[in-house]
Motif scaffolding. Structure first.
Motif, PDB file in Angstrom:
ATOM      1  N   LEU A  58       0.829  -1.203   0.000  1.00  0.00           N
ATOM      2  CA  LEU A  58       0.000   0.000   0.000  1.00  0.00           C
ATOM      3  C   LEU A  58       0.865   1.255   0.000  1.00  0.00           C
ATOM      4  N   GLU A  59       1.909   1.233   0.818  1.00  0.00           N
ATOM      5  CA  GLU A  59       2.817   2.376   0.879  1.00  0.00           C
ATOM      6  C   GLU A  59       3.484   2.622  -0.477  1.00  0.00           C
ATOM      7  N   GLU A  60       3.918   1.536  -1.121  1.00  0.00           N
ATOM      8  CA  GLU A  60       4.550   1.664  -2.433  1.00  0.00           C
ATOM      9  C   GLU A  60       3.539   2.126  -3.479  1.00  0.00           C
ATOM     10  N   PHE A  61       2.298   1.632  -3.369  1.00  0.00           N
ATOM     11  CA  PHE A  61       1.239   2.028  -4.290  1.00  0.00           C
ATOM     12  C   PHE A  61       0.969   3.528  -4.176  1.00  0.00           C
ATOM     13  N   ARG A  62       0.879   4.016  -2.940  1.00  0.00           N
ATOM     14  CA  ARG A  62       0.639   5.435  -2.699  1.00  0.00           C
ATOM     15  C   ARG A  62       1.762   6.282  -3.285  1.00  0.00           C
ATOM     16  N   ALA A  63       3.006   5.879  -3.024  1.00  0.00           N
ATOM     17  CA  ALA A  63       4.155   6.636  -3.520  1.00  0.00           C
ATOM     18  C   ALA A  63       4.197   6.616  -5.054  1.00  0.00           C
ATOM     19  N   GLU A  82       1.599   2.868 -20.646  1.00  0.00           N
ATOM     20  CA  GLU A  82       2.360   2.112 -19.655  1.00  0.00           C
ATOM     21  C   GLU A  82       1.898   2.450 -18.238  1.00  0.00           C
ATOM     22  N   ILE A  83       1.662   3.731 -17.986  1.00  0.00           N
ATOM     23  CA  ILE A  83       1.208   4.161 -16.656  1.00  0.00           C
ATOM     24  C   ILE A  83      -0.128   3.519 -16.311  1.00  0.00           C
ATOM     25  N   ARG A  84      -1.036   3.515 -17.276  1.00  0.00           N
ATOM     26  CA  ARG A  84      -2.369   2.947 -17.053  1.00  0.00           C
ATOM     27  C   ARG A  84      -2.285   1.461 -16.718  1.00  0.00           C
ATOM     28  N   GLU A  85      -1.490   0.719 -17.474  1.00  0.00           N
ATOM     29  CA  GLU A  85      -1.378  -0.717 -17.222  1.00  0.00           C
ATOM     30  C   GLU A  85      -0.713  -1.004 -15.886  1.00  0.00           C
ATOM     31  N   GLU A  86       0.312  -0.227 -15.555  1.00  0.00           N
ATOM     32  CA  GLU A  86       0.990  -0.411 -14.267  1.00  0.00           C
ATOM     33  C   GLU A  86       0.051  -0.079 -13.113  1.00  0.00           C
ATOM     34  N   LEU A  87      -0.741   0.957 -13.285  1.00  0.00           N
ATOM     35  CA  LEU A  87      -1.725   1.334 -12.270  1.00  0.00           C
ATOM     36  C   LEU A  87      -2.701   0.196 -12.018  1.00  0.00           C
ATOM     37  N   ARG A  88      -3.196  -0.381 -13.068  1.00  0.00           N
ATOM     38  CA  ARG A  88      -4.171  -1.470 -12.919  1.00  0.00           C
ATOM     39  C   ARG A  88      -3.543  -2.718 -12.315  1.00  0.00           C
ATOM     40  N   LYS A  90      -0.889  -2.844 -10.221  1.00  0.00           N
ATOM     41  CA  LYS A  90      -0.648  -2.606  -8.802  1.00  0.00           C
ATOM     42  C   LYS A  90      -1.954  -2.639  -8.012  1.00  0.00           C
ATOM     43  N   ASN A  91      -3.005  -2.105  -8.602  1.00  0.00           N
ATOM     44  CA  ASN A  91      -4.300  -2.115  -7.944  1.00  0.00           C
ATOM     45  C   ASN A  91      -4.787  -3.545  -7.732  1.00  0.00           C
ATOM     46  N   ALA A  92      -4.612  -4.388  -8.747  1.00  0.00           N
ATOM     47  CA  ALA A  92      -5.038  -5.789  -8.651  1.00  0.00           C
ATOM     48  C   ALA A  92      -4.247  -6.530  -7.577  1.00  0.00           C
ATOM     49  N   GLN A  93      -2.959  -6.257  -7.466  1.00  0.00           N
ATOM     50  CA  GLN A  93      -2.133  -6.895  -6.443  1.00  0.00           C
ATOM     51  C   GLN A  93      -2.629  -6.560  -5.045  1.00  0.00           C
ATOM     52  N   LEU A  94      -2.966  -5.296  -4.835  1.00  0.00           N
ATOM     53  CA  LEU A  94      -3.452  -4.893  -3.521  1.00  0.00           C
ATOM     54  C   LEU A  94      -4.837  -5.455  -3.229  1.00  0.00           C
ATOM     55  N   GLU A  95      -5.654  -5.580  -4.250  1.00  0.00           N
ATOM     56  CA  GLU A  95      -6.979  -6.176  -4.061  1.00  0.00           C
ATOM     57  C   GLU A  95      -6.853  -7.597  -3.518  1.00  0.00           C
ATOM     58  N   GLU A  96      -5.859  -8.329  -4.026  1.00  0.00           N
ATOM     59  CA  GLU A  96      -5.647  -9.707  -3.580  1.00  0.00           C
ATOM     60  C   GLU A  96      -5.258  -9.769  -2.111  1.00  0.00           C
ATOM     61  N   GLN A  97      -4.598  -8.720  -1.608  1.00  0.00           N
ATOM     62  CA  GLN A  97      -4.129  -8.708  -0.227  1.00  0.00           C
ATOM     63  C   GLN A  97      -4.995  -7.814   0.670  1.00  0.00           C
ATOM     64  N   PHE A  98      -6.152  -7.425   0.161  1.00  0.00           N
ATOM     65  CA  PHE A  98      -6.993  -6.450   0.860  1.00  0.00           C
ATOM     66  C   PHE A  98      -7.327  -6.898   2.285  1.00  0.00           C
ATOM     67  N   ASP A  99      -7.659  -8.169   2.467  1.00  0.00           N
ATOM     68  CA  ASP A  99      -8.061  -8.662   3.787  1.00  0.00           C
ATOM     69  C   ASP A  99      -6.929  -8.614   4.803  1.00  0.00           C
ATOM     70  N   SER A 100      -5.689  -8.522   4.343  1.00  0.00           N
ATOM     71  CA  SER A 100      -4.547  -8.480   5.246  1.00  0.00           C
ATOM     72  C   SER A 100      -4.251  -7.064   5.738  1.00  0.00           C
ATOM     73  N   LEU A 101      -4.905  -6.058   5.161  1.00  0.00           N
ATOM     74  CA  LEU A 101      -4.681  -4.674   5.568  1.00  0.00           C
ATOM     75  C   LEU A 101      -5.438  -4.359   6.854  1.00  0.00           C
ATOM     76  N   SER A 102      -4.926  -3.394   7.595  1.00  0.00           N
ATOM     77  CA  SER A 102      -5.641  -2.923   8.778  1.00  0.00           C
ATOM     78  C   SER A 102      -6.880  -2.158   8.327  1.00  0.00           C
ATOM     79  N   ARG A 110      -9.172   2.380  -0.418  1.00  0.00           N
ATOM     80  CA  ARG A 110     -10.387   2.707  -1.157  1.00  0.00           C
ATOM     81  C   ARG A 110     -10.390   4.181  -1.570  1.00  0.00           C
ATOM     82  N   ASP A 111      -9.890   5.052  -0.701  1.00  0.00           N
ATOM     83  CA  ASP A 111      -9.807   6.477  -1.041  1.00  0.00           C
ATOM     84  C   ASP A 111      -8.841   6.692  -2.204  1.00  0.00           C
ATOM     85  N   LEU A 112      -7.700   5.995  -2.156  1.00  0.00           N
ATOM     86  CA  LEU A 112      -6.733   6.106  -3.245  1.00  0.00           C
ATOM     87  C   LEU A 112      -7.320   5.591  -4.553  1.00  0.00           C
ATOM     88  N   GLN A 113      -8.043   4.497  -4.463  1.00  0.00           N
ATOM     89  CA  GLN A 113      -8.671   3.948  -5.662  1.00  0.00           C
ATOM     90  C   GLN A 113      -9.621   4.959  -6.296  1.00  0.00           C
TER      91      GLN A 113
END
Length: 235
Positions: A58-63, A82-88, A90-102, A110-113
């Protein structure tokens, strides 16, 4: 007499066997407990590591998102696919780990999304309907005043340029259309690009103030996008 000795020996052996069995049983029980503890600790470490990894993602995604929004308009246009594909990705990676976030990090994600979904839509729109150069130059002067020629901004007055920009945004934003915001965002990205070019020469105090102004701009821009969406729903 021999019978008594034999009986005594039998009892002693039986007692010794019981003692040994009891010791062995305790040893096995303790070993079992240790194994259970190891498994529980391993599970705990795994959960913690998974959570830490998600928070780091999440921190890396924000940065990463901030770096993209900070780029100049020309760079964004050139790199947009390239930016658009990388954005999507990274977003998908975080979605997979969403339940592990505080809980707090989930809300931030969700706000960043939402924020960068709006940013992506704006970039897509601008790819299809390029900004008019003459109008873009007019907006630069309108928003930056004496700092309208962005390439002339120097380390000693970059802070004043941001202050001038934000002063105009605060007072004029309520009357801007979505198309107006496209031009405002263009000027903002170009101002950020100039800051990046002279970053090493900018004073620390000025950098901190600029970050505060950038955060304010992004908040106002997000609010404007939300209002636009509500108006579209009402219509």
């Amino acid at each position: 007499m021999d019978k008594i000795k034999s009986t005594t020996r039998y009892i002693a052996l039986l007692f010794l066997g019981l003692v040994l069995w009891n010791c062995e049983g305790r040893r096995e029980l303790e070993e079992t407990r240790e194994i259970v503890r190891d498994i529980e600790e391993a599970d705990t470490i795994s959960v913690v590591r998974t959570g830490d990894a998600a928070e780091q993602e999440l921190e890396e995604f924000r940065a990463w998102l901030n770096r993209q929004a900070d780029k100049g308009d020309t760079a964004i246009r050139r790199e947009w696919p390239e930016i658009r594909e990388e954005l999507r990705r990274k977003n998908a990676q975080l979605e997979e780990q969403f339940d592990s976030l505080s809980a707090e990090s989930k809300e931030e994600f969700r706000d960043l999304q939402a924020r960068y979904k709006r940013w992506e839509e704006r970039q897509e729109r601008r790819q299809q309907l390029p900004l008019q150069p003459a109008l873009a130059a007019e907006w630069q002067e309108r928003l930056l005043g004496e700092y309208g020629n962005i390439s002339d901004i120097q380390p000693e007055n970059i802070r004043e340029a941001y202050l001038t920009f934000m002063g105009t945004v605060r007072t004029k934003r309520r009357n801007w259309t979505q198309e107006d915001w496209d031009y405002v965002d263009y000027v903002y990205s170009e101002l950020n690009q100039r800051r990046r070019e002279i970053q090493n020469q900018v004073r620390t105090a000025d950098k901190l103030k600029i970050r505060t102004l950038q955060a304010e701009y992004l908040a106002l821009e997000g609010s404007a996008d939300t209002q636009d969406m509500l108006r579209e729903v009402e219509e």
